[in-house]
Design a protein around this motif. Structure first.
Motif, PDB file in Angstrom:
ATOM      1  N   PHE A 155      -1.925   2.962  -2.955  1.00  0.00           N
ATOM      2  CA  PHE A 155      -1.659   2.312  -1.671  1.00  0.00           C
ATOM      3  C   PHE A 155      -0.214   2.560  -1.242  1.00  0.00           C
ATOM      4  CE2 PHE A 155      -0.154  -1.456   0.704  1.00  0.00           C
ATOM      5  CZ  PHE A 155      -0.953  -1.344   1.831  1.00  0.00           C
ATOM      6  N   VAL A 156       0.724   2.324  -2.155  1.00  0.00           N
ATOM      7  CA  VAL A 156       2.146   2.521  -1.860  1.00  0.00           C
ATOM      8  C   VAL A 156       2.405   3.988  -1.515  1.00  0.00           C
ATOM      9  CG1 VAL A 156       4.476   2.423  -2.851  1.00  0.00           C
ATOM     10  CG2 VAL A 156       2.851   0.569  -3.280  1.00  0.00           C
ATOM     11  N   ASP A 157       1.837   4.891  -2.292  1.00  0.00           N
ATOM     12  CA  ASP A 157       2.020   6.323  -2.041  1.00  0.00           C
ATOM     13  C   ASP A 157       1.437   6.723  -0.682  1.00  0.00           C
ATOM     14  OD1 ASP A 157       3.203   6.498  -4.533  1.00  0.00           O
ATOM     15  OD2 ASP A 157       1.418   7.326  -5.525  1.00  0.00           O
ATOM     16  N   GLN A 158       0.267   6.188  -0.345  1.00  0.00           N
ATOM     17  CA  GLN A 158      -0.359   6.521   0.943  1.00  0.00           C
ATOM     18  C   GLN A 158       0.482   6.020   2.113  1.00  0.00           C
ATOM     19  OE1 GLN A 158      -4.362   4.988   0.958  1.00  0.00           O
ATOM     20  NE2 GLN A 158      -5.026   6.346  -0.670  1.00  0.00           N
ATOM     21  N   ILE A 159       1.016   4.806   1.993  1.00  0.00           N
ATOM     22  CA  ILE A 159       1.871   4.273   3.070  1.00  0.00           C
ATOM     23  C   ILE A 159       3.114   5.158   3.212  1.00  0.00           C
ATOM     24  CG2 ILE A 159       3.380   2.356   3.765  1.00  0.00           C
ATOM     25  CD1 ILE A 159       0.481   1.619   4.218  1.00  0.00           C
ATOM     26  N   GLN A 160       3.715   5.522   2.088  1.00  0.00           N
ATOM     27  CA  GLN A 160       4.928   6.349   2.122  1.00  0.00           C
ATOM     28  C   GLN A 160       4.654   7.712   2.768  1.00  0.00           C
ATOM     29  OE1 GLN A 160       7.893   5.028   1.177  1.00  0.00           O
ATOM     30  NE2 GLN A 160       8.916   6.859   1.877  1.00  0.00           N
ATOM     31  N   ALA A 161       3.452   8.226   2.620  1.00  0.00           N
ATOM     32  CA  ALA A 161       3.104   9.550   3.146  1.00  0.00           C
ATOM     33  C   ALA A 161       2.700   9.538   4.619  1.00  0.00           C
ATOM     34  CB  ALA A 161       1.978  10.157   2.315  1.00  0.00           C
ATOM     35  N   THR A 162       2.557   8.356   5.222  1.00  0.00           N
ATOM     36  CA  THR A 162       2.101   8.297   6.610  1.00  0.00           C
ATOM     37  C   THR A 162       3.149   8.893   7.554  1.00  0.00           C
ATOM     38  OG1 THR A 162       2.939   6.048   6.877  1.00  0.00           O
ATOM     39  CG2 THR A 162       0.609   6.289   6.275  1.00  0.00           C
ATOM     40  N   LYS A 163       2.630   9.418   8.652  1.00  0.00           N
ATOM     41  CA  LYS A 163       3.495  10.067   9.642  1.00  0.00           C
ATOM     42  C   LYS A 163       3.625   9.248  10.933  1.00  0.00           C
ATOM     43  CE  LYS A 163       3.929  13.927   7.243  1.00  0.00           C
ATOM     44  NZ  LYS A 163       4.603  13.598   6.015  1.00  0.00           N
ATOM     45  N   ASN A 164       2.710   8.275  11.123  1.00  0.00           N
ATOM     46  CA  ASN A 164       2.780   7.471  12.345  1.00  0.00           C
ATOM     47  C   ASN A 164       2.155   6.092  12.099  1.00  0.00           C
ATOM     48  OD1 ASN A 164      -0.128   7.664  12.833  1.00  0.00           O
ATOM     49  ND2 ASN A 164       0.267   9.778  13.474  1.00  0.00           N
ATOM     50  N   GLU A 165       2.319   5.231  13.094  1.00  0.00           N
ATOM     51  CA  GLU A 165       1.859   3.847  12.972  1.00  0.00           C
ATOM     52  C   GLU A 165       0.353   3.759  12.763  1.00  0.00           C
ATOM     53  OE1 GLU A 165       3.718   5.101  15.438  1.00  0.00           O
ATOM     54  OE2 GLU A 165       5.643   4.066  15.269  1.00  0.00           O
ATOM     55  N   GLU A 166      -0.403   4.612  13.462  1.00  0.00           N
ATOM     56  CA  GLU A 166      -1.856   4.569  13.347  1.00  0.00           C
ATOM     57  C   GLU A 166      -2.309   4.876  11.926  1.00  0.00           C
ATOM     58  OE1 GLU A 166      -0.233   6.199  15.934  1.00  0.00           O
ATOM     59  OE2 GLU A 166      -0.612   4.511  17.270  1.00  0.00           O
ATOM     60  N   GLN A 167      -1.643   5.812  11.268  1.00  0.00           N
ATOM     61  CA  GLN A 167      -1.990   6.138   9.891  1.00  0.00           C
ATOM     62  C   GLN A 167      -1.720   4.947   8.966  1.00  0.00           C
ATOM     63  OE1 GLN A 167       0.154   9.734   8.943  1.00  0.00           O
ATOM     64  NE2 GLN A 167      -1.418  11.054   9.826  1.00  0.00           N
ATOM     65  N   VAL A 168      -0.640   4.228   9.208  1.00  0.00           N
ATOM     66  CA  VAL A 168      -0.330   3.037   8.402  1.00  0.00           C
ATOM     67  C   VAL A 168      -1.446   2.015   8.558  1.00  0.00           C
ATOM     68  CG1 VAL A 168       1.231   1.067   8.121  1.00  0.00           C
ATOM     69  CG2 VAL A 168       2.174   3.357   8.466  1.00  0.00           C
ATOM     70  N   LEU A 169      -1.839   1.747   9.795  1.00  0.00           N
ATOM     71  CA  LEU A 169      -2.903   0.775  10.058  1.00  0.00           C
ATOM     72  C   LEU A 169      -4.223   1.220   9.421  1.00  0.00           C
ATOM     73  CD1 LEU A 169      -2.100  -0.064  13.792  1.00  0.00           C
ATOM     74  CD2 LEU A 169      -1.434  -1.334  11.749  1.00  0.00           C
ATOM     75  N   GLN A 170      -4.487   2.522   9.450  1.00  0.00           N
ATOM     76  CA  GLN A 170      -5.714   3.061   8.854  1.00  0.00           C
ATOM     77  C   GLN A 170      -5.706   2.885   7.335  1.00  0.00           C
ATOM     78  OE1 GLN A 170      -6.517   7.127   9.933  1.00  0.00           O
ATOM     79  NE2 GLN A 170      -8.303   7.269   8.607  1.00  0.00           N
ATOM     80  N   VAL A 171      -4.579   3.178   6.685  1.00  0.00           N
ATOM     81  CA  VAL A 171      -4.470   3.018   5.228  1.00  0.00           C
ATOM     82  C   VAL A 171      -4.698   1.554   4.849  1.00  0.00           C
ATOM     83  CG1 VAL A 171      -2.861   3.060   3.266  1.00  0.00           C
ATOM     84  CG2 VAL A 171      -2.985   5.018   4.824  1.00  0.00           C
ATOM     85  N   ILE A 172      -4.095   0.653   5.600  1.00  0.00           N
ATOM     86  CA  ILE A 172      -4.250  -0.786   5.317  1.00  0.00           C
ATOM     87  C   ILE A 172      -5.710  -1.199   5.480  1.00  0.00           C
ATOM     88  CG2 ILE A 172      -3.673  -3.113   6.123  1.00  0.00           C
ATOM     89  CD1 ILE A 172      -0.835  -1.969   6.761  1.00  0.00           C
ATOM     90  N   ALA A 173      -6.318  -0.819   6.599  1.00  0.00           N
ATOM     91  CA  ALA A 173      -7.704  -1.200   6.874  1.00  0.00           C
ATOM     92  C   ALA A 173      -8.658  -0.646   5.807  1.00  0.00           C
ATOM     93  CB  ALA A 173      -8.120  -0.726   8.260  1.00  0.00           C
ATOM     94  N   GLU A 174      -8.489   0.626   5.462  1.00  0.00           N
ATOM     95  CA  GLU A 174      -9.371   1.240   4.476  1.00  0.00           C
ATOM     96  C   GLU A 174      -9.189   0.628   3.084  1.00  0.00           C
ATOM     97  OE1 GLU A 174      -8.581   5.440   4.750  1.00  0.00           O
ATOM     98  OE2 GLU A 174      -9.649   5.627   6.661  1.00  0.00           O
ATOM     99  N   THR A 175      -7.944   0.348   2.712  1.00  0.00           N
ATOM    100  CA  THR A 175      -7.688  -0.231   1.391  1.00  0.00           C
ATOM    101  C   THR A 175      -8.230  -1.651   1.305  1.00  0.00           C
ATOM    102  OG1 THR A 175      -5.684   1.133   1.223  1.00  0.00           O
ATOM    103  CG2 THR A 175      -5.898  -0.690  -0.334  1.00  0.00           C
ATOM    104  N   GLU A 176      -8.041  -2.422   2.372  1.00  0.00           N
ATOM    105  CA  GLU A 176      -8.568  -3.788   2.373  1.00  0.00           C
ATOM    106  C   GLU A 176     -10.094  -3.786   2.379  1.00  0.00           C
ATOM    107  OE1 GLU A 176      -5.445  -6.978   3.907  1.00  0.00           O
ATOM    108  OE2 GLU A 176      -6.336  -5.859   5.559  1.00  0.00           O
ATOM    109  N   ALA A 177     -10.702  -2.869   3.107  1.00  0.00           N
ATOM    110  CA  ALA A 177     -12.164  -2.801   3.142  1.00  0.00           C
ATOM    111  C   ALA A 177     -12.720  -2.450   1.766  1.00  0.00           C
ATOM    112  CB  ALA A 177     -12.617  -1.754   4.161  1.00  0.00           C
ATOM    113  N   ALA A 178     -12.026  -1.581   1.041  1.00  0.00           N
ATOM    114  CA  ALA A 178     -12.467  -1.181  -0.291  1.00  0.00           C
ATOM    115  C   ALA A 178     -12.325  -2.335  -1.293  1.00  0.00           C
ATOM    116  CB  ALA A 178     -11.669   0.018  -0.782  1.00  0.00           C
ATOM    117  N   GLU A 179     -11.443  -3.272  -1.005  1.00  0.00           N
ATOM    118  CA  GLU A 179     -11.208  -4.425  -1.889  1.00  0.00           C
ATOM    119  C   GLU A 179     -12.328  -5.451  -1.785  1.00  0.00           C
ATOM    120  OE1 GLU A 179      -8.355  -5.465  -3.967  1.00  0.00           O
ATOM    121  OE2 GLU A 179      -8.297  -3.287  -3.996  1.00  0.00           O
ATOM    122  N   LYS A 180     -13.036  -5.450  -0.667  1.00  0.00           N
ATOM    123  CA  LYS A 180     -14.047  -6.488  -0.423  1.00  0.00           C
ATOM    124  C   LYS A 180     -15.314  -6.229  -1.181  1.00  0.00           C
ATOM    125  CE  LYS A 180     -12.122  -7.771   3.967  1.00  0.00           C
ATOM    126  NZ  LYS A 180     -12.185  -7.733   5.378  1.00  0.00           N
TER     127      LYS A 180
END
Length: 156
Positions: A131-156
């Motif tokens: 998760f930390v690595d994916q956030i660090q690798a993002t290039k824009n705000e939309e990618q950050v939101l996508q990483v968060i959404a996908e990671t949280e969805a996988a947690e459920k």
């Protein structure tokens, strides 16, 4: 849950700052202009971090989770911050030890309720190195939101 608090205008990517004070001043000024925080947020954030450090060592680096006081918050938010170069922060579990931090999650909640739950959610997510690595690798705000959404969805 985290995705409810992170907005495109609370994402700060690859900032180039020399130290914590410069970072906090930059973020506080921006969040103030955007109507998220009130006067006094910067002073509180700095004072709180001086007395209750928030740096966490992880398997793949370190992050910090500074938080503001509800009385300085106009709209609840979590700011996601990545840095070009790490800055020195103190460890949460040992304030005498420094950590090179290049990713932060700044919490600004307007009430005490939900604070612990949100903090637990963030800690659970960042303990997954990917998760930390994916956030660090993002290039824009939309990618950050996508990483968060996908990671949280996988947690459920």
């Amino acid at each position: 849950m985290l995705e409810d608090y992170v907005k495109p205008d609370t994402v700060f990517l690859q900032l180039n700052v020399k130290n914590r004070n410069e970072l906090f001043a930059l973020i506080a000024k921006d969040l103030f202009k955007k109507g998220y925080v009130k006067e006094g947020f910067l002073d509180f954030l700095t004072h709180r971090e001086d007395n209750y450090p928030t740096g966490l060592r992880l398997e793949s680096g370190a992050v910090a989770i500074p938080h503001g006081d509800p009385k300085f918050i106009k709209k609840p938010f979590v700011a996601v911050v990545t840095l070009e170069q790490p800055i020195v922060m103190q460890r949460m579990d040992d304030s005498n030890q420094n950590l090179p931090v290049d990713e932060l999650f700044v919490l600004g909640l307007d009430s005490g309720t939900g604070h612990i739950e949100l903090l637990q959610t963030i800690i659970k997510l960042i303990q997954q190195g990917s998760f930390v690595d994916q956030i660090q690798a993002t290039k824009n705000e939309e990618q950050v939101l996508q990483v968060i959404a996908e990671t949280e969805a996988a947690e459920k």
